[in-house]
Scaffold this motif. Structure first.
Motif, PDB file in Angstrom:
ATOM      1  N   ALA A 172       0.846  -1.192   0.000  1.00  0.00           N
ATOM      2  CA  ALA A 172       0.000   0.000   0.000  1.00  0.00           C
ATOM      3  C   ALA A 172       0.883   1.244   0.000  1.00  0.00           C
ATOM      4  O   ALA A 172       2.011   1.228   0.514  1.00  0.00           O
ATOM      5  CB  ALA A 172      -0.927   0.011   1.213  1.00  0.00           C
ATOM      6  N   VAL A 173       0.344   2.311  -0.578  1.00  0.00           N
ATOM      7  CA  VAL A 173       1.016   3.615  -0.589  1.00  0.00           C
ATOM      8  C   VAL A 173       0.053   4.653  -0.042  1.00  0.00           C
ATOM      9  O   VAL A 173      -1.055   4.798  -0.561  1.00  0.00           O
ATOM     10  CB  VAL A 173       1.453   4.013  -2.013  1.00  0.00           C
ATOM     11  CG1 VAL A 173       2.112   5.389  -2.003  1.00  0.00           C
ATOM     12  CG2 VAL A 173       2.375   2.973  -2.612  1.00  0.00           C
ATOM     13  N   LEU A 174       0.451   5.338   1.023  1.00  0.00           N
ATOM     14  CA  LEU A 174      -0.354   6.440   1.544  1.00  0.00           C
ATOM     15  C   LEU A 174       0.210   7.730   0.991  1.00  0.00           C
ATOM     16  O   LEU A 174       1.281   8.193   1.394  1.00  0.00           O
ATOM     17  CB  LEU A 174      -0.336   6.471   3.072  1.00  0.00           C
ATOM     18  CG  LEU A 174      -1.146   7.607   3.699  1.00  0.00           C
ATOM     19  CD1 LEU A 174      -2.626   7.468   3.378  1.00  0.00           C
ATOM     20  CD2 LEU A 174      -0.926   7.680   5.210  1.00  0.00           C
ATOM     21  N   MET A 175      -0.515   8.328   0.051  1.00  0.00           N
ATOM     22  CA  MET A 175      -0.121   9.610  -0.531  1.00  0.00           C
ATOM     23  C   MET A 175      -0.675  10.713   0.363  1.00  0.00           C
ATOM     24  O   MET A 175      -1.880  10.926   0.434  1.00  0.00           O
ATOM     25  CB  MET A 175      -0.681   9.735  -1.946  1.00  0.00           C
ATOM     26  CG  MET A 175      -0.104   8.744  -2.936  1.00  0.00           C
ATOM     27  SD  MET A 175       1.627   9.086  -3.336  1.00  0.00           S
ATOM     28  CE  MET A 175       1.463  10.707  -4.094  1.00  0.00           C
ATOM     29  N   LYS A 176       0.235  11.427   1.047  1.00  0.00           N
ATOM     30  CA  LYS A 176      -0.178  12.449   2.005  1.00  0.00           C
ATOM     31  C   LYS A 176      -0.382  13.781   1.298  1.00  0.00           C
ATOM     32  O   LYS A 176       0.488  14.230   0.546  1.00  0.00           O
ATOM     33  CB  LYS A 176       0.862  12.573   3.111  1.00  0.00           C
ATOM     34  CG  LYS A 176       1.048  11.283   3.899  1.00  0.00           C
ATOM     35  CD  LYS A 176       2.083  11.419   4.995  1.00  0.00           C
ATOM     36  CE  LYS A 176       3.469  11.655   4.433  1.00  0.00           C
ATOM     37  NZ  LYS A 176       4.521  11.568   5.474  1.00  0.00           N
ATOM     38  N   GLY A 177      -1.514  14.415   1.565  1.00  0.00           N
ATOM     39  CA  GLY A 177      -1.878  15.625   0.836  1.00  0.00           C
ATOM     40  C   GLY A 177      -1.608  16.927   1.543  1.00  0.00           C
ATOM     41  O   GLY A 177      -2.102  17.977   1.125  1.00  0.00           O
ATOM     42  N   GLY A 178      -0.811  16.904   2.595  1.00  0.00           N
ATOM     43  CA  GLY A 178      -0.596  18.109   3.380  1.00  0.00           C
ATOM     44  C   GLY A 178       0.066  19.252   2.628  1.00  0.00           C
ATOM     45  O   GLY A 178      -0.098  20.412   2.998  1.00  0.00           O
ATOM     46  N   HIS A 179       0.823  18.947   1.569  1.00  0.00           N
ATOM     47  CA  HIS A 179       1.492  19.997   0.799  1.00  0.00           C
ATOM     48  C   HIS A 179       0.610  20.558  -0.311  1.00  0.00           C
ATOM     49  O   HIS A 179       1.028  21.464  -1.036  1.00  0.00           O
ATOM     50  CB  HIS A 179       2.790  19.468   0.189  1.00  0.00           C
ATOM     51  CG  HIS A 179       3.902  19.315   1.179  1.00  0.00           C
ATOM     52  ND1 HIS A 179       3.952  18.276   2.077  1.00  0.00           N
ATOM     53  CD2 HIS A 179       5.009  20.076   1.425  1.00  0.00           C
ATOM     54  CE1 HIS A 179       5.042  18.390   2.818  1.00  0.00           C
ATOM     55  NE2 HIS A 179       5.699  19.476   2.447  1.00  0.00           N
ATOM     56  N   ILE A 186      -6.610  16.010   1.761  1.00  0.00           N
ATOM     57  CA  ILE A 186      -7.060  14.690   1.332  1.00  0.00           C
ATOM     58  C   ILE A 186      -5.846  13.786   1.183  1.00  0.00           C
ATOM     59  O   ILE A 186      -4.896  14.106   0.458  1.00  0.00           O
ATOM     60  CB  ILE A 186      -7.841  14.760  -0.001  1.00  0.00           C
ATOM     61  CG1 ILE A 186      -9.104  15.613   0.181  1.00  0.00           C
ATOM     62  CG2 ILE A 186      -8.205  13.357  -0.479  1.00  0.00           C
ATOM     63  CD1 ILE A 186      -9.912  15.789  -1.092  1.00  0.00           C
ATOM     64  N   ASP A 187      -5.874  12.668   1.896  1.00  0.00           N
ATOM     65  CA  ASP A 187      -4.835  11.646   1.797  1.00  0.00           C
ATOM     66  C   ASP A 187      -5.427  10.453   1.056  1.00  0.00           C
ATOM     67  O   ASP A 187      -6.590  10.084   1.274  1.00  0.00           O
ATOM     68  CB  ASP A 187      -4.369  11.200   3.187  1.00  0.00           C
ATOM     69  CG  ASP A 187      -3.896  12.359   4.051  1.00  0.00           C
ATOM     70  OD1 ASP A 187      -3.113  13.179   3.544  1.00  0.00           O
ATOM     71  OD2 ASP A 187      -4.313  12.433   5.220  1.00  0.00           O
ATOM     72  N   LEU A 188      -4.627   9.834   0.214  1.00  0.00           N
ATOM     73  CA  LEU A 188      -5.082   8.687  -0.569  1.00  0.00           C
ATOM     74  C   LEU A 188      -4.278   7.450  -0.188  1.00  0.00           C
ATOM     75  O   LEU A 188      -3.045   7.450  -0.263  1.00  0.00           O
ATOM     76  CB  LEU A 188      -4.922   8.946  -2.069  1.00  0.00           C
ATOM     77  CG  LEU A 188      -5.699  10.103  -2.682  1.00  0.00           C
ATOM     78  CD1 LEU A 188      -5.417  10.174  -4.181  1.00  0.00           C
ATOM     79  CD2 LEU A 188      -7.196   9.953  -2.429  1.00  0.00           C
ATOM     80  N   LEU A 189      -4.972   6.380   0.203  1.00  0.00           N
ATOM     81  CA  LEU A 189      -4.334   5.088   0.437  1.00  0.00           C
ATOM     82  C   LEU A 189      -4.566   4.235  -0.801  1.00  0.00           C
ATOM     83  O   LEU A 189      -5.701   3.849  -1.103  1.00  0.00           O
ATOM     84  CB  LEU A 189      -4.919   4.416   1.681  1.00  0.00           C
ATOM     85  CG  LEU A 189      -4.336   3.037   2.024  1.00  0.00           C
ATOM     86  CD1 LEU A 189      -2.859   3.153   2.396  1.00  0.00           C
ATOM     87  CD2 LEU A 189      -5.131   2.379   3.150  1.00  0.00           C
ATOM     88  N   TYR A 198      -9.103   9.695   2.768  1.00  0.00           N
ATOM     89  CA  TYR A 198      -9.223  10.255   4.115  1.00  0.00           C
ATOM     90  C   TYR A 198      -9.167  11.771   3.982  1.00  0.00           C
ATOM     91  O   TYR A 198      -8.177  12.319   3.488  1.00  0.00           O
ATOM     92  CB  TYR A 198      -8.078   9.778   5.012  1.00  0.00           C
ATOM     93  CG  TYR A 198      -7.916   8.279   5.082  1.00  0.00           C
ATOM     94  CD1 TYR A 198      -8.529   7.529   6.076  1.00  0.00           C
ATOM     95  CD2 TYR A 198      -7.135   7.613   4.142  1.00  0.00           C
ATOM     96  CE1 TYR A 198      -8.367   6.161   6.140  1.00  0.00           C
ATOM     97  CE2 TYR A 198      -6.972   6.237   4.191  1.00  0.00           C
ATOM     98  CZ  TYR A 198      -7.592   5.513   5.193  1.00  0.00           C
ATOM     99  OH  TYR A 198      -7.436   4.144   5.244  1.00  0.00           O
ATOM    100  N   SER A 199     -10.218  12.454   4.404  1.00  0.00           N
ATOM    101  CA  SER A 199     -10.236  13.913   4.324  1.00  0.00           C
ATOM    102  C   SER A 199     -10.398  14.508   5.716  1.00  0.00           C
ATOM    103  O   SER A 199     -11.123  13.956   6.556  1.00  0.00           O
ATOM    104  CB  SER A 199     -11.366  14.392   3.404  1.00  0.00           C
ATOM    105  OG  SER A 199     -12.616  13.981   3.892  1.00  0.00           O
ATOM    106  N   HIS A 200      -9.711  15.609   5.932  1.00  0.00           N
ATOM    107  CA  HIS A 200      -9.781  16.268   7.235  1.00  0.00           C
ATOM    108  C   HIS A 200      -9.441  17.734   7.038  1.00  0.00           C
ATOM    109  O   HIS A 200      -8.715  18.096   6.102  1.00  0.00           O
ATOM    110  CB  HIS A 200      -8.834  15.617   8.252  1.00  0.00           C
ATOM    111  CG  HIS A 200      -7.493  15.224   7.697  1.00  0.00           C
ATOM    112  ND1 HIS A 200      -6.347  15.922   7.954  1.00  0.00           N
ATOM    113  CD2 HIS A 200      -7.125  14.209   6.886  1.00  0.00           C
ATOM    114  CE1 HIS A 200      -5.330  15.360   7.340  1.00  0.00           C
ATOM    115  NE2 HIS A 200      -5.764  14.310   6.673  1.00  0.00           N
TER     116      HIS A 200
END
Length: 267
Positions: A172-179, A186-189, A198-200
């Motif tokens: 699995a790859v968790l693409m972190k969207g903080g940047h 929005i983070d994508l697994l 995952y949205s926050h």
């Protein structure tokens, strides 16, 4: 206490990221943290001032003695810094009868913009660690761009890069969207089972030092405790979000999180 996590990463003298953040995170989530330190940094909330290397054989010895005695239910890898260390860790992994789930946070760029990895080490991470040994890969957007050679400007780009990285071999790859831009993160697994989103809300604060280290250690703790990858990621994101909300406001730059928000005072 449940779940043994061996953390292979660098030290942060300011305590907000690296091994220090990892130990706090694993402990706050009810796990047991052991460590193999790969490098020493002189840094604070304003940036990294110096990096002191730890020899590759000594990194391997730290890992070896921990695994032989205490064992590990998951391994978290952070800052490796040099090709020699990456090669040594990969060789040691090859010799193990059973490798527990490995969460790899490809630490390449500090919050203040300083490079934390030698140029030739990026290729070694891809070929020696991501391809054969990684369970969950957790790049932020700049790291994903460096690993894939792609420019990431949209959610579609994040998914494309995530699939590209998945093809390298991790489960699995968790693409972190903080940047990314916007009021919502929005983070994508990305995995063979599809895409988990995952949205926050984005928290308007400079106190986000060590979020990547913290998140990956929280995921590793969840896996060590028997959670599925999606559930481990979901809990880790909630933990980090609360740690940012309750950040103590230390330092003049990118301040640390409150890793201990799950823990009350002992009386």
């Amino acid at each position: 206490m449940q779940g043994r996590v061996l953390v292979i990463a660098g030290s942060d003298s300011g305590g907000g990221a690296g091994i220090q953040a990892d130990i706090k995170t694993v402990t706050a989530l009810g796990g047991y943290a052991a460590t193999a330190i790969t490098a020493l940094t002189a840094q604070n909330t304003l940036g990294v001032e110096a990096i002191e290397e730890v020899s590759a054989p000594f990194v391997a010895q730290q890992i070896d003695v921990v695994l032989k005695d205490i064992g590990a239910d998951a391994i978290k890898i952070g800052m490796l810094h040099r090709k020699e260390v990456i090669e040594t860790v990969a060789e040691l992994f090859e010799q193990l009868d059973r490798l527990p789930p490995v969460v790899l946070d490809p630490v390449m760029i500090a919050k203040g913009g300083a490079s934390l990895i030698a140029a030739e080490a990026s290729e070694a991470i891809k070929s020696l660690l991501i391809a054969p040994h990684t369970h969950v890969l957790t790049p932020n957007i700049p790291e994903a761009e460096q690993l894939t050679g792609m420019k990431i400007n949209s959610l579609a780009d994040m998914e494309k890069a995530g699939r590209f990285l998945l093809d390298m071999g991790p489960k699995a790859v968790l693409m972190k969207g903080g940047h990314s831009e916007g009021a919502e993160i929005i983070d994508l697994l990305v995995s063979a089972e599809g895409i988990h989103t995952y949205s926050h809300p984005r928290i308007d604060t400079p106190h986000t030092h060590g979020t990547g280290c913290t998140l990956s250690s929280a995921i590793a703790t969840g896996l060590a405790q028997g959670l599925t990858i999606p559930d481990a990621v979901a809990r880790a994101i909630r933990y980090v979000e609360n740690a940012i909300f309750e950040a103590p406001g230390l330092g003049a730059g990118h301040g640390p999180l409150n890793h201990g928000h799950t823990v009350g005072p002992f009386v």
